[in-house]
Design an enzyme around this catalytic site. Structure first.
Site, PDB file in Angstrom:
ATOM      1  N   ARG A  15       0.833  -1.200   0.000  1.00  0.00           N
ATOM      2  CA  ARG A  15       0.000   0.000   0.000  1.00  0.00           C
ATOM      3  C   ARG A  15       0.874   1.259   0.000  1.00  0.00           C
ATOM      4  NH1 ARG A  15      -3.682  -1.374   5.159  1.00  0.00           N
ATOM      5  NH2 ARG A  15      -1.714  -2.374   5.748  1.00  0.00           N
ATOM      6  N   LYS A  75       1.626   1.978   7.421  1.00  0.00           N
ATOM      7  CA  LYS A  75       1.946   1.198   8.623  1.00  0.00           C
ATOM      8  C   LYS A  75       2.851   1.994   9.557  1.00  0.00           C
ATOM      9  CE  LYS A  75       0.752  -2.238   9.594  1.00  0.00           C
ATOM     10  NZ  LYS A  75      -0.464  -2.521  10.411  1.00  0.00           N
ATOM     11  N   TYR A  94      -1.183   4.613  10.670  1.00  0.00           N
ATOM     12  CA  TYR A  94      -1.596   3.645  11.683  1.00  0.00           C
ATOM     13  C   TYR A  94      -0.415   3.422  12.631  1.00  0.00           C
ATOM     14  CZ  TYR A  94      -5.666   2.263   8.849  1.00  0.00           C
ATOM     15  OH  TYR A  94      -6.851   2.245   8.149  1.00  0.00           O
ATOM     16  N   HIS A  96      -1.024   1.820  16.254  1.00  0.00           N
ATOM     17  CA  HIS A  96      -1.340   0.683  17.132  1.00  0.00           C
ATOM     18  C   HIS A  96      -0.331   0.599  18.284  1.00  0.00           C
ATOM     19  CE1 HIS A  96      -4.346  -0.730  14.269  1.00  0.00           C
ATOM     20  NE2 HIS A  96      -3.455  -0.623  13.303  1.00  0.00           N
ATOM     21  N   GLU A 118      -6.036   4.964  13.503  1.00  0.00           N
ATOM     22  CA  GLU A 118      -6.973   4.026  14.123  1.00  0.00           C
ATOM     23  C   GLU A 118      -7.750   4.603  15.296  1.00  0.00           C
ATOM     24  OE1 GLU A 118      -3.081   3.289  16.334  1.00  0.00           O
ATOM     25  OE2 GLU A 118      -3.687   3.690  14.257  1.00  0.00           O
ATOM     26  N   ASP A 270      -2.997  -6.533  15.246  1.00  0.00           N
ATOM     27  CA  ASP A 270      -2.408  -5.189  15.296  1.00  0.00           C
ATOM     28  C   ASP A 270      -2.506  -4.580  16.686  1.00  0.00           C
ATOM     29  OD1 ASP A 270      -1.371  -4.719  12.745  1.00  0.00           O
ATOM     30  OD2 ASP A 270      -3.330  -4.240  11.930  1.00  0.00           O
TER      31      ASP A 270
END
Length: 371
Positions: A15, A75, A94, A96, A118, A270
């Site tokens: 991505r 990520k 993101y 996490h 998120e 995640d």
């Protein structure tokens, strides 16, 4: 503002954080966009596509990070990227954090501004930047689970939809949110007898009305989970506590109640995983066995379908990115309570309580940090 888009370096992560149309919108607002060479190739976007949209292509990733006032990623930064983060730099991706203490401390030490996709949250508690990837991961969970039920893949050798005269597989979905609903839809669509569990009774009533007839709803409790385990062929973990570590709904001792070759797909990995025996895996090496139960715990499932995932993700992240670039991070989060929820760490201080709780660290309310 100068916005940098590095190429994702997590294993099999194809991505990219922006599509050419997003570059057009940012440059029309007066911002400069730098994109690392070949960053979009895995998602079907060439360097020429980005240049025509108004971006500048850079070969050197170090140069890109040094120039950028805001980094947009898909990520979370991994270890080799930690030294590139710097004080005052905005990183929008993101994160996490609750599942990764090393990352949390590295971001704190860098002094950067960490805004997490998120935890951006609407007034109705929905998570707009997580929803499209949850839709992808949920649908993939049933799809991948069906594949790994095959004997050559390590599963018990059952066709998920069965055939006339032979019963289909039994699928248990833990969690009735976006991931769980999409997983149940696909599993049921393939013909599986599907049970979806949640602790929210109004949600279960709604799902009972709208789901296919081969989907059964059940209140989520340890007793109810244990009751189903001997007959379940595939379990999909789809629980989420925004920004916090996922609870363990399947413990190690529960594995003994499952048939050898049962498949567990942990979409919550995640956030630390909702099975006690879960550990992150990659698309290159996605599964492992514990007590003859096959675990699929890929931490970036949507990265396997980047053509779909990049478009789905960038459709929803772009408006927030434009606001941050136009106003700066402080004014943007003061104006938008949804974006305010996305701020996790700023200038070395944790401002999202659940992240601090995960590692017993100190935190401060956002207002104290801003002011």
């Amino acid at each position: 503002m100068i916005i940098g888009i590095p190429k994702e370096i997590k294993t099999h992560e194809n991505r990219v954080a922006i599509q050419p149309g997003g570059v057009v919108q940012l440059t029309r607002n007066g911002h400069d966009v730098f994109i690392q060479k070949s960053a979009g190739v895995g998602s079907g976007f060439s360097d020429k596509d980005y240049e025509q949209a108004g971006a500048t292509i850079l070969d050197d990733v170090e140069d890109l990070w040094q120039r950028a006032e805001m980094i947009m990623k898909v990520k979370e930064p991994i270890a080799e990227e930690y030294p590139r983060m710097r004080e005052g730099q905005i990183i929008f991706t993101y994160f996490h954090f609750a599942a990764d203490e090393a990352l949390t401390k590295a971001v704190m030490e860098s002094g950067c501004i960490a805004i997490a996709y998120e935890t951006v949250e609407k007034a109705d508690r929905s998570l707009p930047l997580l929803i499209p990837m949850s839709e992808v991961a949920g649908r993939m969970a049933a799809q991948e689970g069906a594949v790994y039920l095959e004997k050559p893949k390590g599963g018990l050798g059952k066709l998920i939809g069965g055939i006339p005269g032979v019963q289909p597989a039994n699928v248990l979905v833990l969690g009735g949110g976006v991931v769980g609903v999409n997983a149940a839809k696909v599993a049921a669509g393939m013909g599986a007898r599907t049970t979806i569990m949640d602790i929210n009774m109004p949600r279960l009533r709604y799902l009972d009305d709208v789901m296919e007839k081969n989907v059964t709803t059940m209140f989520s409790s340890e007793a109810n989970i244990r009751k189903l385990l001997p007959d379940v062929d595939l379990i999909i973990g789809a629980v989420l506590k925004p920004g916090a570590k996922a609870p363990h709904l399947i413990t190690r001792d529960m594995l003994k109640d499952m048939k050898p070759g049962t498949v567990l797909v942990d979409v919550a990995i995640d956030q630390g995983g909702c099975f006690e025996t879960s550990k992150p895996t990659t698309h290159k090496d996605p599964v492992y066995l514990v007590d003859d139960v096959l675990h699929y715990c890929v931490a970036n499932m949507p990265g396997a379908v980047p053509f779909t995932s990049t478009l789905g993700l960038t459709n929803v992240t772009l408006p927030y990115a434009v606001d941050i670039a136009n106003m700066g991070w402080k004014k943007a989060i003061q104006k938008d309570p949804e974006l305010l929820k996305g701020l996790n760490i700023a200038n070395g201080t944790i401002v999202y309580e659940d992240v601090a709780k995960a590692f017993d660290l100190d935190w401060k309310p956002v207002d104290e940090v801003i002011n």
